[in-house]
Design a protein around this motif. Structure first.
Motif, PDB file in Angstrom:
ATOM      1  N   ILE A 239       0.844  -1.164  -0.005  1.00 33.68           N
ATOM      2  CA  ILE A 239       0.092   0.020   0.012  1.00 33.68           C
ATOM      3  C   ILE A 239       0.721   1.186  -0.157  1.00 33.68           C
ATOM      4  N   ALA A 240       2.144   1.089   0.711  1.00 28.67           N
ATOM      5  CA  ALA A 240       2.960   2.269   0.928  1.00 28.67           C
ATOM      6  C   ALA A 240       3.385   2.628  -0.380  1.00 28.67           C
ATOM      7  N   GLU A 241       3.685   1.704  -1.495  1.00 26.24           N
ATOM      8  CA  GLU A 241       4.189   1.988  -2.844  1.00 26.24           C
ATOM      9  C   GLU A 241       3.063   2.702  -3.518  1.00 26.24           C
ATOM     10  N   MET A 242       1.848   2.733  -3.302  1.00 24.68           N
ATOM     11  CA  MET A 242       0.972   3.529  -3.892  1.00 24.68           C
ATOM     12  C   MET A 242       0.552   4.723  -3.532  1.00 24.68           C
ATOM     13  N   CYS A 243       1.094   5.327  -2.466  1.00 22.82           N
ATOM     14  CA  CYS A 243       0.564   6.622  -1.706  1.00 22.82           C
ATOM     15  C   CYS A 243       1.738   7.027  -0.605  1.00 22.82           C
ATOM     16  N   ALA A 246       0.684   4.991   4.446  1.00 25.96           N
ATOM     17  CA  ALA A 246      -0.102   3.759   4.561  1.00 25.96           C
ATOM     18  C   ALA A 246      -0.096   3.548   6.416  1.00 25.96           C
ATOM     19  N   VAL A 247      -1.539   3.195   6.613  1.00 22.79           N
ATOM     20  CA  VAL A 247      -1.761   3.123   7.870  1.00 22.79           C
ATOM     21  C   VAL A 247      -2.331   1.615   7.906  1.00 22.79           C
ATOM     22  N   VAL A 248      -1.952   0.610   8.625  1.00 18.65           N
ATOM     23  CA  VAL A 248      -2.716  -0.553   8.757  1.00 18.65           C
ATOM     24  C   VAL A 248      -2.701  -0.605  10.312  1.00 18.65           C
ATOM     25  N   LYS A 249      -4.277  -0.818  10.516  1.00 16.86           N
ATOM     26  CA  LYS A 249      -4.568  -1.095  11.905  1.00 16.86           C
ATOM     27  C   LYS A 249      -4.572  -2.472  12.369  1.00 16.86           C
ATOM     28  N   LEU A 250      -4.145  -2.786  13.700  1.00 14.68           N
ATOM     29  CA  LEU A 250      -4.205  -4.354  13.934  1.00 14.68           C
ATOM     30  C   LEU A 250      -4.755  -4.630  15.051  1.00 14.68           C
ATOM     31  N   GLY A 251      -6.022  -3.547  15.475  1.00 11.78           N
ATOM     32  CA  GLY A 251      -6.815  -4.077  16.649  1.00 11.78           C
ATOM     33  C   GLY A 251      -5.990  -3.884  17.803  1.00 11.78           C
ATOM     34  N   ILE A 257       2.764   2.025  10.368  1.00 11.05           N
ATOM     35  CA  ILE A 257       2.546   3.151   9.537  1.00 11.05           C
ATOM     36  C   ILE A 257       3.863   3.207   8.718  1.00 11.05           C
ATOM     37  N   LYS A 258       3.490   3.290   7.264  1.00  7.25           N
ATOM     38  CA  LYS A 258       4.806   3.484   6.684  1.00  7.25           C
ATOM     39  C   LYS A 258       4.807   4.776   5.542  1.00  7.25           C
ATOM     40  N   SER A 259       5.708   5.408   5.654  1.00  4.82           N
ATOM     41  CA  SER A 259       6.139   6.466   4.537  1.00  4.82           C
ATOM     42  C   SER A 259       7.407   6.633   4.114  1.00  4.82           C
ATOM     43  N   GLY A 260       7.647   6.464   2.771  1.00  5.22           N
ATOM     44  CA  GLY A 260       8.859   6.342   2.318  1.00  5.22           C
ATOM     45  C   GLY A 260       9.550   5.023   2.727  1.00  5.22           C
ATOM     46  N   ASP A 261      10.779   5.420   3.300  1.00  8.72           N
ATOM     47  CA  ASP A 261      11.540   4.045   3.772  1.00  8.72           C
ATOM     48  C   ASP A 261      11.169   4.107   5.330  1.00  8.72           C
ATOM     49  N   ARG A 262      10.443   4.620   5.936  1.00  4.93           N
ATOM     50  CA  ARG A 262      10.118   4.683   7.422  1.00  4.93           C
ATOM     51  C   ARG A 262       8.746   3.975   7.725  1.00  4.93           C
ATOM     52  N   ILE A 299       3.643  10.457  16.658  1.00  3.92           N
ATOM     53  CA  ILE A 299       2.868  10.811  17.515  1.00  3.92           C
ATOM     54  C   ILE A 299       1.567  10.859  16.857  1.00  3.92           C
ATOM     55  N   ALA A 300       1.308  11.174  15.710  1.00  6.98           N
ATOM     56  CA  ALA A 300      -0.027  11.038  15.182  1.00  6.98           C
ATOM     57  C   ALA A 300      -0.596   9.560  15.339  1.00  6.98           C
ATOM     58  N   GLY A 301       0.124   8.542  15.127  1.00  4.53           N
ATOM     59  CA  GLY A 301      -0.232   7.126  15.420  1.00  4.53           C
ATOM     60  C   GLY A 301      -0.569   6.870  17.072  1.00  4.53           C
ATOM     61  N   LYS A 302       0.020   7.582  17.785  1.00  5.21           N
ATOM     62  CA  LYS A 302      -0.174   7.511  19.291  1.00  5.21           C
ATOM     63  C   LYS A 302      -1.320   8.186  19.666  1.00  5.21           C
ATOM     64  N   ILE A 303      -1.752   9.354  19.065  1.00  2.00           N
ATOM     65  CA  ILE A 303      -2.949  10.119  19.391  1.00  2.00           C
ATOM     66  C   ILE A 303      -4.113   9.081  18.882  1.00  2.00           C
TER      67      ILE A 303
END
Length: 337
Positions: A239-243, A246-251, A257-262, A299-303
């Motif tokens: 998904i991160a290759e498309m945008c 990418a955020v995948v929620k695992l309950g 979270i992936k953005s670029g190489d991070r 921080i976005a993910g933690k909030i």
């Protein structure tokens, strides 16, 4: 592969677009009613007015509550509670449900871009199983009459992010028009995949629009697998290759979270899950709010995780005001960390 920088957001406000629905939330004692009406557990299934009434009749003795709903609507509500600027596009009717919907948005200081129909305001019957999983039988009503022709540049110009619920994918022309006009006005585009069966039914279209228009994708485990045919961890990479994000929620296992190489792993907070309704929506609220505040992706993910962990402990997608009064100081601490 596109990485994200906060400078990409031109304005701080978030515009949501989705099916404007009233949530009728019903607690069921077992899953027999799901089987009786052919509702796949954990999914959102579109139903007509007759079947919607039959489901309510079958569960008439069960505990229930009513609140404004719709995935993107829940997200912008969360952003408003966090103190963010937001608006919402939807279609309702001038009926009791529609009046309730409009009043709720005005009370929460959300800019409204409502269109009206003679068809009744839509409603989603949410059946909450004993294991806290929720299954929706949704009568779209007026919501399904929102059209591509109603999307105008004037609606989008004051916003920095457009957030679209995947449930809108039943109208390809509408969702693509909204994305195109958003991009023409410099907005980032965010989409929540919404439901695994919706993804499966629209997979080619979703792949195309994500690559052409979308900057941020939210998906839970099942949706990510439906979109890519891969495990959640591998799906994140695809998904991160498309945008850009990418955020995948695992309950209960948090989120990725992936953005670029991070790649960032976010832990879930400890919570006693009663009802998962709105968990993904409120996660997106925290995440998108943080982006408008130019906060780091971690921080976005933690909030997002903090808010999601609190909404699963109640029935429905709306965190109560007394809980918000406790959460807001915690959000402020996260913003400073």
């Amino acid at each position: 592969m596109k990485s994200f920088t906060g400078a990409q957001i031109k304005k701080k406000s978030v515009l949501g677009i989705g099916n404007a629905l009233i949530d009728v939330l019903i607690t069921i004692t077992d899953d027999a009613v799901l089987q009786k009406f052919g509702l796949p557990k954990g999914s959102m299934t579109l139903v007509d007015a007759i079947l919607s009434a039959e489901i309510k009749k079958e569960t008439k003795n069960s505990k229930r509550s009513i609140q404004t709903g719709g995935s993107a609507a829940n997200t912008v509500h969360g952003i408003a509670k966090l103190g963010g600027q937001c608006g919402y596009i939807g279609k309702i009717s001038a009926d009791e449900f529609g009046d309730f919907y409009l009043e709720d948005f005005r009370n929460n200081k959300i800019n409204t871009h409502f269109f009206y129909s003679e068809t009744g305001t839509g409603h989603a019957t949410g059946l909450i199983s004993p294991d806290s999983e929720r299954t929706f039988g949704t009568y779209l009503g007026a919501a399904m009459e929102l059209t591509a022709d109603e999307m105008t540049h004037e609606i989008f110009r004051d916003y920095g992010i457009l957030h679209i619920e995947g449930y809108l994918v039943q109208n390809h022309a509408l969702i693509e028009a909204a994305m195109r006009i958003a991009k023409e006005n410099g907005l980032l585009v965010s989409i929540d995949m919404a439901s695994f069966n919706i993804v499966e039914a629209n997979i080619d279209f979703l792949h195309r629009i994500i690559r052409e228009y979308v900057d941020i994708v939210f998906a839970n485990e099942e949706e990510a697998t439906s979109l890519t045919g891969k495990s959640p961890e591998e799906a994140l990479l695809e998904i991160a290759e498309m945008c850009s994000i990418a955020v995948v929620k695992l309950g209960a296992h948090g989120s990725l979270i992936k953005s670029g190489d991070r790649v960032i792993r976010i832990d879930a907070i400890s919570a006693k899950s009663i009802d998962t309704t709105g968990a993904g929506d409120i996660y997106a609220a925290g995440f998108l709010y943080a982006l408008t505040e130019n906060l780091d992706l971690e921080i976005a993910g933690k909030i997002g995780s903090l808010l999601a962990g609190n909404v699963v402990e109640i029935i429905g997608a709306k965190i109560q005001d007394e809980t918000w009064s406790k959460l807001l100081p915690q959000v402020e601490l996260l913003k400073k960390s």
